[in-house]
Design a protein around this motif. Structure first.
Motif, PDB file in Angstrom:
ATOM      1  N   PHE A  61      -7.609   7.802   1.434  1.00 55.41           N
ATOM      2  CA  PHE A  61      -6.896   7.149   0.348  1.00 55.41           C
ATOM      3  C   PHE A  61      -6.132   5.938   0.474  1.00 55.41           C
ATOM      4  CE2 PHE A  61      -2.988   6.583  -2.108  1.00 55.41           C
ATOM      5  CZ  PHE A  61      -3.469   6.860  -3.477  1.00 55.41           C
ATOM      6  N   LEU A  62      -5.670   5.621   1.724  1.00 54.26           N
ATOM      7  CA  LEU A  62      -5.130   4.397   2.073  1.00 54.26           C
ATOM      8  C   LEU A  62      -5.987   3.320   2.215  1.00 54.26           C
ATOM      9  CD1 LEU A  62      -2.407   5.545   4.552  1.00 54.26           C
ATOM     10  CD2 LEU A  62      -1.916   5.113   2.176  1.00 54.26           C
ATOM     11  N   ASN A  63      -7.272   3.550   2.700  1.00 53.24           N
ATOM     12  CA  ASN A  63      -8.551   2.414   2.734  1.00 53.24           C
ATOM     13  C   ASN A  63      -8.931   2.282   1.554  1.00 53.24           C
ATOM     14  OD1 ASN A  63      -8.241   2.411   5.721  1.00 53.24           O
ATOM     15  ND2 ASN A  63      -9.866   4.106   5.982  1.00 53.24           N
ATOM     16  N   VAL A  67       0.891  -1.153  -0.180  1.00 47.42           N
ATOM     17  CA  VAL A  67       0.037   0.109   0.007  1.00 47.42           C
ATOM     18  C   VAL A  67       0.848   1.500  -0.165  1.00 47.42           C
ATOM     19  CG1 VAL A  67      -1.699   1.220   1.423  1.00 47.42           C
ATOM     20  CG2 VAL A  67      -1.779  -1.109   1.298  1.00 47.42           C
ATOM     21  N   LEU A  68       1.876   1.229   0.830  1.00 49.14           N
ATOM     22  CA  LEU A  68       2.913   2.184   0.790  1.00 49.14           C
ATOM     23  C   LEU A  68       3.473   2.631  -0.552  1.00 49.14           C
ATOM     24  CD1 LEU A  68       4.206   2.195   4.400  1.00 49.14           C
ATOM     25  CD2 LEU A  68       2.437   3.636   3.753  1.00 49.14           C
ATOM     26  N   TYR A  69       3.949   1.590  -1.069  1.00 48.68           N
ATOM     27  CA  TYR A  69       4.616   1.686  -2.433  1.00 48.68           C
ATOM     28  C   TYR A  69       3.686   2.223  -3.518  1.00 48.68           C
ATOM     29  CZ  TYR A  69       8.667  -0.798  -0.519  1.00 48.68           C
ATOM     30  OH  TYR A  69       9.774  -1.318   0.213  1.00 48.68           O
ATOM     31  N   TYR A  70       2.512   1.693  -3.481  1.00 47.59           N
ATOM     32  CA  TYR A  70       1.409   2.336  -4.272  1.00 47.59           C
ATOM     33  C   TYR A  70       1.355   3.673  -4.177  1.00 47.59           C
ATOM     34  CZ  TYR A  70      -3.200   3.075  -6.105  1.00 47.59           C
ATOM     35  OH  TYR A  70      -4.179   3.744  -7.153  1.00 47.59           O
ATOM     36  N   SER A  78      -7.408   2.421  -1.296  1.00 54.36           N
ATOM     37  CA  SER A  78      -6.396   1.920  -2.168  1.00 54.36           C
ATOM     38  C   SER A  78      -6.145   0.485  -1.757  1.00 54.36           C
ATOM     39  CB  SER A  78      -5.059   2.621  -1.992  1.00 54.36           C
ATOM     40  OG  SER A  78      -5.052   4.112  -2.216  1.00 54.36           O
ATOM     41  N   THR A  79      -6.253   0.220  -0.542  1.00 54.96           N
ATOM     42  CA  THR A  79      -6.206  -1.302  -0.079  1.00 54.96           C
ATOM     43  C   THR A  79      -6.912  -2.228  -0.814  1.00 54.96           C
ATOM     44  OG1 THR A  79      -5.413  -0.300   2.115  1.00 54.96           O
ATOM     45  CG2 THR A  79      -6.155  -2.711   1.772  1.00 54.96           C
ATOM     46  N   PHE A  80      -8.315  -1.533  -0.863  1.00 50.37           N
ATOM     47  CA  PHE A  80      -9.316  -2.376  -1.600  1.00 50.37           C
ATOM     48  C   PHE A  80      -8.885  -2.494  -2.982  1.00 50.37           C
ATOM     49  CE2 PHE A  80     -12.513  -0.838   1.787  1.00 50.37           C
ATOM     50  CZ  PHE A  80     -12.735  -2.129   2.329  1.00 50.37           C
ATOM     51  N   PHE A  81      -8.495  -1.503  -3.836  1.00 50.73           N
ATOM     52  CA  PHE A  81      -8.048  -1.616  -5.050  1.00 50.73           C
ATOM     53  C   PHE A  81      -7.139  -2.494  -5.433  1.00 50.73           C
ATOM     54  CE2 PHE A  81      -4.813   0.116  -8.260  1.00 50.73           C
ATOM     55  CZ  PHE A  81      -5.642  -0.047  -9.490  1.00 50.73           C
ATOM     56  N   LEU A  82      -5.817  -2.807  -4.360  1.00 46.17           N
ATOM     57  CA  LEU A  82      -4.970  -3.307  -4.624  1.00 46.17           C
ATOM     58  C   LEU A  82      -5.321  -4.907  -4.329  1.00 46.17           C
ATOM     59  CD1 LEU A  82      -2.113  -1.548  -2.872  1.00 46.17           C
ATOM     60  CD2 LEU A  82      -2.260  -2.197  -5.229  1.00 46.17           C
ATOM     61  N   LEU A  83      -6.369  -5.389  -3.530  1.00 47.42           N
ATOM     62  CA  LEU A  83      -6.900  -6.557  -3.380  1.00 47.42           C
ATOM     63  C   LEU A  83      -7.661  -6.847  -4.510  1.00 47.42           C
ATOM     64  CD1 LEU A  83      -8.495  -6.335   0.363  1.00 47.42           C
ATOM     65  CD2 LEU A  83      -6.871  -7.993  -0.330  1.00 47.42           C
ATOM     66  N   LYS A  84      -8.369  -6.093  -5.479  1.00 43.86           N
ATOM     67  CA  LYS A  84      -9.023  -6.551  -6.435  1.00 43.86           C
ATOM     68  C   LYS A  84      -7.996  -6.993  -7.489  1.00 43.86           C
ATOM     69  CE  LYS A  84     -12.835  -3.313  -6.405  1.00 43.86           C
ATOM     70  NZ  LYS A  84     -12.663  -2.242  -5.253  1.00 43.86           N
TER      71      LYS A  84
END
Length: 286
Positions: free
Chosen positions: A133-135, A96-99, A137-143
């Motif tokens: 944003f972090l929350n 998440v942090l790198y994204y 983005s986490t959902f996005f990365l899970l997808k």
């Protein structure tokens, strides 16, 4: 004018016709801890819906249609979250942090400049602040990791940290392997920032000053740093997950930075399947 960034959930949710169990209750009638929708193992409270809605500052009137659109976006997030739970797919904090670092670097915003960052959130849907944003983005990365594991990503844009083994003795190559292992551990644990890792570790002078960018990884394209036999390993890893590959020049720690979404038909089938497996139960009507 508001600048709008549409996540995958907003782009593809319209491909699914939803039907749901509803109760005749409006958002204004509910306490903050009341559950407005259940999706598999997860539920969305009225407060969580309101917090999610706060990122959509371009919405001037929260009528029933607009509220339902945002709630449906949350439902889609949770469909994939349930699927990832069943598949034991997780997203690490480092990913998440790198994204986040990559995202803001690409749009030219210094993450250390709080005023600049907040100005971006004030003018960009669907984010209210950094926590939001972090929350999201986490959902996005899970997808994206779910699509990757299901072999639905045909191509990714990749960066690498490179270690050369050319013209080295066996003992020197062993030392290179040790450096690769240590760098991989540092990256996997998030001990180095995304923007610094290439400058600190990489020996590829052509890419270290451009966030390690080495082009595309796909079964149809050639990449000098990714042997064909390792292409599927890269594509199935997810975004910002380090993968070590050995190539003709040495070793590369490869990270996917962006990826093409699956085709419309493939997406439609995936979402319909998840909807059937985890049918949402709404406790609010519009």
């Amino acid at each position: 004018m508001k600048k709008t960034i549409l996540f995958l959930s907003m782009l593809i949710f319209g491909t699914v016709v939803m039907s749901a169990q509803t109760l005749h209750t409006t958002l204004g009638d509910l306490s903050d801890d009341a559950v407005v929708v259940e999706v598999g193992e997860y539920g969305v409270t009225a407060l969580e819906l309101k917090v999610y809605m706060s990122g959509y500052q371009s919405v001037k009137e929260w009528n029933s249609e607009n509220i339902l659109n945002v709630l449906n976006s949350m439902v889609l997030d949770l469909l994939f979250t349930n699927a990832c739970l069943d598949e034991q797919i997780t997203v690490k904090q480092s990913e998440v942090l790198y994204y986040t670092e990559y995202y803001f670097n690409k749009i030219g915003i210094d993450l250390n400049n709080e005023q600049q960052v907040q100005a971006y959130f004030d003018t960009t849907d669907p984010y209210a602040d950094m926590e939001d944003f972090l929350n999201k983005s986490t959902f996005f990365l899970l997808k994206m990791k779910y699509f990757a594991k299901k072999n639905l990503l045909s191509a990714t844009k990749v960066s690498h940290v490179f270690f050369s083994t050319q013209k080295k003795t066996a003992a020197e190559k062993k030392m290179v392997q040790n450096r690769v292992s240590q760098a991989f551990y540092d990256i996997e644990m998030g001990d180095v920032t995304f923007t610094d890792m290439f400058r600190l570790y990489s020996e590829d002078e052509n890419s270290k000053n451009s966030l390690g960018d080495i082009g595309t990884c796909s079964l149809k394209s050639k990449n000098d740093f990714i042997p064909k036999k390792r292409t599927e390993d890269i594509l199935s890893a997810g975004l910002f997950v380090p993968v070590i590959v050995e190539n003709a020049k040495g070793y590369s720690i490869v990270l996917n930075t962006t990826s093409q979404f699956p085709s419309g038909n493939e997406l439609d089938l995936v979402i319909r399947g998840l909807f059937d497996k985890y049918p949402p139960k709404y406790h609010i009507s519009f």
